[in-house]
Design a protein around this motif. Structure first.
Motif, short mmCIF file in Angstrom:
data_model
loop_
_atom_site.label_atom_id
_atom_site.label_comp_id
_atom_site.label_asym_id
_atom_site.label_seq_id
_atom_site.Cartn_x
_atom_site.Cartn_y
_atom_site.Cartn_z
N HIS A 147 -13.18 9.01 -0.12
CA HIS A 147 -12.96 7.56 -0.13
C HIS A 147 -12.40 7.08 -1.47
N LYS A 148 -12.90 7.62 -2.59
CA LYS A 148 -12.52 7.12 -3.90
C LYS A 148 -11.13 7.57 -4.34
N MET A 149 -10.55 8.51 -3.65
CA MET A 149 -9.23 9.02 -4.02
C MET A 149 -8.16 7.99 -3.68
N THR A 150 -7.16 7.85 -4.53
CA THR A 150 -6.08 6.91 -4.25
C THR A 150 -5.07 7.53 -3.29
N ASP A 151 -4.34 6.67 -2.56
CA ASP A 151 -3.30 7.16 -1.66
C ASP A 151 -2.22 7.90 -2.43
N LEU A 152 -1.97 7.46 -3.65
CA LEU A 152 -0.98 8.12 -4.50
C LEU A 152 -1.39 9.58 -4.76
N ALA A 153 -2.66 9.79 -5.09
CA ALA A 153 -3.15 11.14 -5.34
C ALA A 153 -3.15 11.97 -4.06
N ARG A 154 -3.42 11.33 -2.92
CA ARG A 154 -3.41 12.05 -1.64
C ARG A 154 -2.02 12.57 -1.31
N ALA A 155 -0.99 11.84 -1.77
CA ALA A 155 0.39 12.18 -1.43
C ALA A 155 1.05 13.11 -2.45
N GLU A 156 0.33 13.44 -3.52
CA GLU A 156 0.90 14.30 -4.56
C GLU A 156 0.91 15.76 -4.13
N ILE A 157 1.79 16.51 -4.76
CA ILE A 157 1.87 17.94 -4.48
C ILE A 157 0.59 18.66 -4.89
N SER A 161 0.42 4.94 -10.69
CA SER A 161 1.08 4.26 -9.57
C SER A 161 2.36 3.56 -10.03
N ILE A 162 2.31 2.94 -11.19
CA ILE A 162 3.49 2.25 -11.73
C ILE A 162 4.56 3.26 -12.14
N ILE A 163 4.13 4.37 -12.73
CA ILE A 163 5.07 5.40 -13.17
C ILE A 163 5.83 5.99 -11.98
N MET A 220 0.84 -1.19 0.00
CA MET A 220 0.00 0.00 0.00
C MET A 220 0.88 1.25 0.00
N ILE A 221 0.49 2.24 -0.76
CA ILE A 221 1.26 3.48 -0.88
C ILE A 221 0.99 4.38 0.32
N ASN A 222 2.04 4.99 0.84
CA ASN A 222 1.91 5.91 1.96
C ASN A 222 1.26 7.21 1.48
N PRO A 223 0.15 7.66 2.11
CA PRO A 223 -0.51 8.88 1.66
C PRO A 223 0.15 10.16 2.17
N ASP A 224 1.22 10.02 2.96
CA ASP A 224 1.92 11.21 3.47
C ASP A 224 2.82 11.78 2.38
N PHE A 225 3.11 13.06 2.49
CA PHE A 225 3.97 13.73 1.51
C PHE A 225 5.42 13.30 1.70
N SER A 226 6.12 13.18 0.59
CA SER A 226 7.55 12.87 0.66
C SER A 226 8.31 14.13 1.06
N LYS A 227 9.56 13.94 1.50
CA LYS A 227 10.39 15.08 1.87
C LYS A 227 10.58 16.01 0.68
N ASN A 228 10.76 15.44 -0.50
CA ASN A 228 10.95 16.25 -1.69
C ASN A 228 9.70 17.09 -2.00
N THR A 229 8.52 16.49 -1.82
CA THR A 229 7.28 17.23 -2.05
C THR A 229 7.14 18.36 -1.05
N ILE A 230 7.47 18.11 0.22
CA ILE A 230 7.37 19.14 1.26
C ILE A 230 8.33 20.29 0.96
N ASP A 231 9.56 19.95 0.61
CA ASP A 231 10.55 21.00 0.31
C ASP A 231 10.13 21.83 -0.89
N THR A 232 9.65 21.17 -1.94
CA THR A 232 9.22 21.88 -3.15
C THR A 232 8.04 22.80 -2.84
N LEU A 233 7.08 22.29 -2.07
CA LEU A 233 5.90 23.08 -1.72
C LEU A 233 6.29 24.32 -0.92
N ALA A 234 7.17 24.14 0.07
CA ALA A 234 7.60 25.26 0.91
C ALA A 234 8.30 26.33 0.09
#
Length: 359
Positions: free
Chosen positions: A62-72, A291-293, A1-15
């Motif tokens: 509910h219908k949103m994927t964890d991948l989409a939840r973790a995107e910037i 998800s594969i990409i 299962m994909i982690n829905p939390d933001f990656s460090k790179n996503t957090i840094d880019t967003l900031a």
């Protein structure tokens, strides 16, 4: 299962894109500053989920994927106080409000802190988004942020936004949940009316293959970026196609023919509608592709080619039953000059639409 939390790179880019300022336009406090330790800094900013990361969190879908939840695309940079504020009242601070905050904040950063080139790029970006002003905010964010596999993410969200109401209408029609005025067909017109619907049915079936081929091409060849305008154009064509299918199904359902013709008409009901409903699986397939990409498992550095098929098919039993009914009607009618309908059925037996995803 994909982690829905933001990656460090996503957090840094967003900031950085928020210039380390809170994106709440009524706050905009600087979220980073000096620390008593000269080698450290103090940060009071946080990457907040617009749509909640987990069940029970605010604005969770509910219908949103964890991948989409973790995107910037699903993130907004806020100070700790504003992060707590938006999670206190999700009705006041809806997803649309948060998307608007982020868009407004990026405009503020470009105009007040950016150079002339930054402002030009921001204005160019806004001109690109004009065609999407009435679409869901997540669509605009995908266009702006362009995460990995954005072509597929955009296509999936466009198809959901444009077509989900149409797929719902097809289901409602099949369940008999709404009515329209009946079209009355006299006995001397009924046979020809059925033949005309067969010809129309064949024409409706034909574009499906071309539409999906055009959609595949709009994503670009391996190593190339997709064509935003073409993706938008083809998804709108698919919407128009589904609208035509619904109009056809409504005409077949809301018709009054002489009793001896009712079975033939009944056999035509939901014939193309049931096939068109198969297109509703495309967004889910595209979610899997993204998800594969974003989590590649390549062997020998050879990029995979992923092939999916959507098959439009009509059972042989249907063709036999319908032909028998048409033969019986022709034998019992006075219309000796009616043309055979058999040729109209050939193209309906099986239509295979190939969707090939390449990256």
């Amino acid at each position: 299962m994909i982690n829905p939390d933001f990656s460090k790179n996503t957090i840094d880019t967003l900031a950085k894109r928020a210039a380390y300022k809170c994106s709440n336009p009524d706050c905009r406090v600087l979220t980073i500053g000096p620390n008593s330790n000269p080698e450290k800094s103090t940060k009071i900013g946080e990457a907040a989920h617009i749509y909640g990361a987990r069940i029970g969190s605010k604005r969770y879908i509910h219908k949103m994927t964890d991948l989409a939840r973790a995107e910037i695309t699903n993130s907004i940079w806020l100070c700790r106080n504003c992060h707590k504020l938006i999670d206190t009242d999700e009705h006041k601070y809806s997803a649309n409000i948060l998307f608007a905050w982020r868009e407004k904040h990026e405009g503020y950063i470009a105009s007040s802190l950016g150079n002339s080139t930054d402002l030009i790029l921001y204005e160019e970006q806004n001109s690109t988004l004009i065609d999407f002003n009435n679409y869901s905010p997540i669509i605009k964010r995908i266009i702006i942020d362009k995460p990995d596999g954005w072509e597929f993410r955009l296509t999936a969200e466009l198809m959901r936004f444009l077509n989900d109401p149409l797929f719902r209408k097809l289901k409602d029609l099949k369940k008999g949940l709404y009515l329209k005025p009946l079209e009355n067909i006299d006995a001397d017109q009924a046979f020809n009316w059925i033949q005309e619907r067969l010809v129309e049915l064949t024409k409706i079936s034909t574009p499906a293959v071309g539409l999906l081929d055009s959609l595949t091409k709009s994503w670009g060849r391996p190593g190339e970026t997709g064509d935003l305008k073409e993706i938008h154009h083809v998804t709108k064509l698919i919407k128009e196609y589904l609208e035509h299918v619904i109009a056809f199904e409504e005409r077949i359902l809301f018709v009054n023919v002489p009793k001896e013709y009712e079975k033939a008409v009944h056999l035509l009901q939901n014939l193309i509608g049931s096939q068109a409903e198969k297109l509703s699986i495309i967004p889910l397939e595209l979610d899997a592709i993204v998800s594969i990409i974003q989590n590649p498992q390549k062997e020998n550095n050879i990029p995979p080619i992923i092939k999916k098929e959507i098959i439009f098919e009509i059972p042989d039993s249907w063709q036999k039953e319908f032909n028998n009914e048409i033969t019986k009607l022709r034998r019992n009618s006075n219309f000796t000059n009616t043309k055979s309908s058999t040729g109209c059925l050939v193209a309906l037996i099986m239509i295979i639409a190939f969707i090939i995803y390449i990256f």
